[in-house]
Write a protein that holds these residues in place. Structure first.
Motif, PDB file in Angstrom:
ATOM      1  N   MET A   1     -49.119 -31.605  -8.037  1.00 59.41           N
ATOM      2  CA  MET A   1     -49.543 -30.623  -7.054  1.00 59.41           C
ATOM      3  C   MET A   1     -49.222 -29.226  -7.586  1.00 59.41           C
ATOM      4  N   PRO A   2     -50.191 -28.317  -7.587  1.00 57.35           N
ATOM      5  CA  PRO A   2     -49.926 -26.965  -8.095  1.00 57.35           C
ATOM      6  C   PRO A   2     -48.889 -26.251  -7.220  1.00 57.35           C
ATOM      7  N   LEU A   3     -48.188 -25.323  -7.824  1.00 59.50           N
ATOM      8  CA  LEU A   3     -47.218 -24.530  -7.081  1.00 59.50           C
ATOM      9  C   LEU A   3     -47.940 -23.682  -6.042  1.00 59.50           C
TER      10      LEU A   3
ATOM     11  N   ARG B   1     -60.296 -16.918 -11.175  1.00 66.61           N
ATOM     12  CA  ARG B   1     -59.790 -16.971 -12.548  1.00 66.61           C
ATOM     13  C   ARG B   1     -58.991 -15.705 -12.841  1.00 66.61           C
ATOM     14  N   SER B   2     -57.790 -15.868 -13.373  1.00 66.81           N
ATOM     15  CA  SER B   2     -56.942 -14.730 -13.690  1.00 66.81           C
ATOM     16  C   SER B   2     -57.593 -13.848 -14.744  1.00 66.81           C
ATOM     17  N   TRP B   3     -57.432 -12.546 -14.598  1.00 70.21           N
ATOM     18  CA  TRP B   3     -57.967 -11.625 -15.606  1.00 70.21           C
ATOM     19  C   TRP B   3     -57.099 -11.632 -16.873  1.00 70.21           C
ATOM     20  N   CYS B   4     -55.938 -12.268 -16.806  1.00 65.92           N
ATOM     21  CA  CYS B   4     -54.980 -12.291 -17.915  1.00 65.92           C
ATOM     22  C   CYS B   4     -55.069 -13.625 -18.661  1.00 65.92           C
ATOM     23  N   GLY B   5     -55.450 -13.568 -19.917  1.00 70.06           N
ATOM     24  CA  GLY B   5     -55.569 -14.786 -20.721  1.00 70.06           C
ATOM     25  C   GLY B   5     -54.253 -15.534 -20.860  1.00 70.06           C
ATOM     26  N   ASP B   6     -53.148 -14.815 -21.047  1.00 64.98           N
ATOM     27  CA  ASP B   6     -51.842 -15.467 -21.151  1.00 64.98           C
ATOM     28  C   ASP B   6     -51.487 -16.193 -19.854  1.00 64.98           C
ATOM     29  N   CYS B   7     -51.874 -15.613 -18.720  1.00 61.08           N
ATOM     30  CA  CYS B   7     -51.614 -16.267 -17.429  1.00 61.08           C
ATOM     31  C   CYS B   7     -52.413 -17.561 -17.311  1.00 61.08           C
ATOM     32  N   ARG B   8     -53.655 -17.527 -17.768  1.00 62.21           N
ATOM     33  CA  ARG B   8     -54.489 -18.740 -17.729  1.00 62.21           C
ATOM     34  C   ARG B   8     -53.893 -19.828 -18.614  1.00 62.21           C
ATOM     35  N   GLU B   9     -53.337 -19.443 -19.754  1.00 59.36           N
ATOM     36  CA  GLU B   9     -52.705 -20.406 -20.662  1.00 59.36           C
ATOM     37  C   GLU B   9     -51.430 -20.991 -20.055  1.00 59.36           C
ATOM     38  N   ALA B  10     -50.663 -20.161 -19.380  1.00 58.68           N
ATOM     39  CA  ALA B  10     -49.358 -20.567 -18.868  1.00 58.68           C
ATOM     40  C   ALA B  10     -49.435 -21.434 -17.616  1.00 58.68           C
ATOM     41  N   GLU B  11     -50.389 -21.172 -16.742  1.00 54.43           N
ATOM     42  CA  GLU B  11     -50.401 -21.812 -15.425  1.00 54.43           C
ATOM     43  C   GLU B  11     -50.318 -23.338 -15.456  1.00 54.43           C
ATOM     44  N   PRO B  12     -51.118 -24.048 -16.248  1.00 49.65           N
ATOM     45  CA  PRO B  12     -50.997 -25.511 -16.210  1.00 49.65           C
ATOM     46  C   PRO B  12     -49.650 -26.016 -16.720  1.00 49.65           C
ATOM     47  N   LEU B  13     -49.063 -25.338 -17.693  1.00 52.31           N
ATOM     48  CA  LEU B  13     -47.759 -25.757 -18.215  1.00 52.31           C
ATOM     49  C   LEU B  13     -46.653 -25.503 -17.196  1.00 52.31           C
ATOM     50  N   VAL B  14     -46.722 -24.355 -16.525  1.00 52.74           N
ATOM     51  CA  VAL B  14     -45.720 -24.036 -15.503  1.00 52.74           C
ATOM     52  C   VAL B  14     -45.855 -25.008 -14.334  1.00 52.74           C
ATOM     53  N   ASP B  15     -47.077 -25.267 -13.893  1.00 52.84           N
ATOM     54  CA  ASP B  15     -47.292 -26.227 -12.805  1.00 52.84           C
ATOM     55  C   ASP B  15     -46.697 -27.590 -13.168  1.00 52.84           C
ATOM     56  N   ALA B  16     -46.982 -28.051 -14.372  1.00 52.56           N
ATOM     57  CA  ALA B  16     -46.492 -29.363 -14.804  1.00 52.56           C
ATOM     58  C   ALA B  16     -44.968 -29.379 -14.916  1.00 52.56           C
TER      59      ALA B  16
ATOM     60  N   PHE C   1     -42.762 -27.778 -13.156  1.00 57.47           N
ATOM     61  CA  PHE C   1     -42.052 -27.755 -11.880  1.00 57.47           C
ATOM     62  C   PHE C   1     -42.465 -28.852 -10.905  1.00 57.47           C
ATOM     63  N   VAL C   2     -43.394 -29.710 -11.292  1.00 56.11           N
ATOM     64  CA  VAL C   2     -43.790 -30.785 -10.392  1.00 56.11           C
ATOM     65  C   VAL C   2     -42.581 -31.703 -10.173  1.00 56.11           C
ATOM     66  N   ASP C   3     -42.352 -32.062  -8.937  1.00 57.89           N
ATOM     67  CA  ASP C   3     -41.260 -32.975  -8.572  1.00 57.89           C
ATOM     68  C   ASP C   3     -39.870 -32.472  -8.955  1.00 57.89           C
TER      69      ASP C   3
END
Length: 123
Positions: free
Chosen positions: A1-3, A37-52, A54-56
């Motif tokens: 589940m996404p943050l 979609r985020s205007w920041c490429g680094d944010c787009r790269e980071a989001e799935p890793l950060v979500d994963a 912090f899951v559970d």
């Protein structure tokens, strides 16, 4: 589940992070989105890793958006101010007691650095 994105004010978030009863609390600061979609490429790269990452997990994690490019670049942007002091996006802030640490830009989506910064999952 996404943050989940927080709609709290910066002052409320700062107070919450400082007074959290957990060992560490986290704040993720991303650039705002345009058409989903985020205007920041680094944010787009980071989001799935950060979500994963912090899951559970039990830690307090808040996600905020720092604004569109013009909002973000203003010196008075609240996320640029203390105690957040964000200089680049994305930024992952870890608050442990009175200590505020930051993982910034491409380091947020470097899996080894993200793992080391967040630490092992608490039982």
């Amino acid at each position: 589940m996404p943050l989940q994105v927080s709609t709290e004010s910066p002052s409320t978030i700062a107070h919450s992070l400082k007074s959290s009863s957990s060992t560490s609390s986290f704040l993720v600061v991303y650039a705002s989105e345009i058409d989903g979609r985020s205007w920041c490429g680094d944010c787009r790269e980071a989001e799935p890793l950060v979500d994963a990452k912090f899951v559970d997990r039990a830690e307090v994690v808040k996600v905020v958006f720092a604004g569109q490019k013009d909002e973000w670049r203003k010196a008075d942007n609240p996320w640029r101010q203390a105690p957040f002091s964000v200089t680049n996006l994305p930024t992952l802030i870890k608050v442990t007691g009175k200590e505020w640490e930051r993982l910034v830009e491409e380091d947020v989506y470097d899996q080894k650095k993200l793992d080391a910064f967040v630490g092992p999952k608490r039982s």
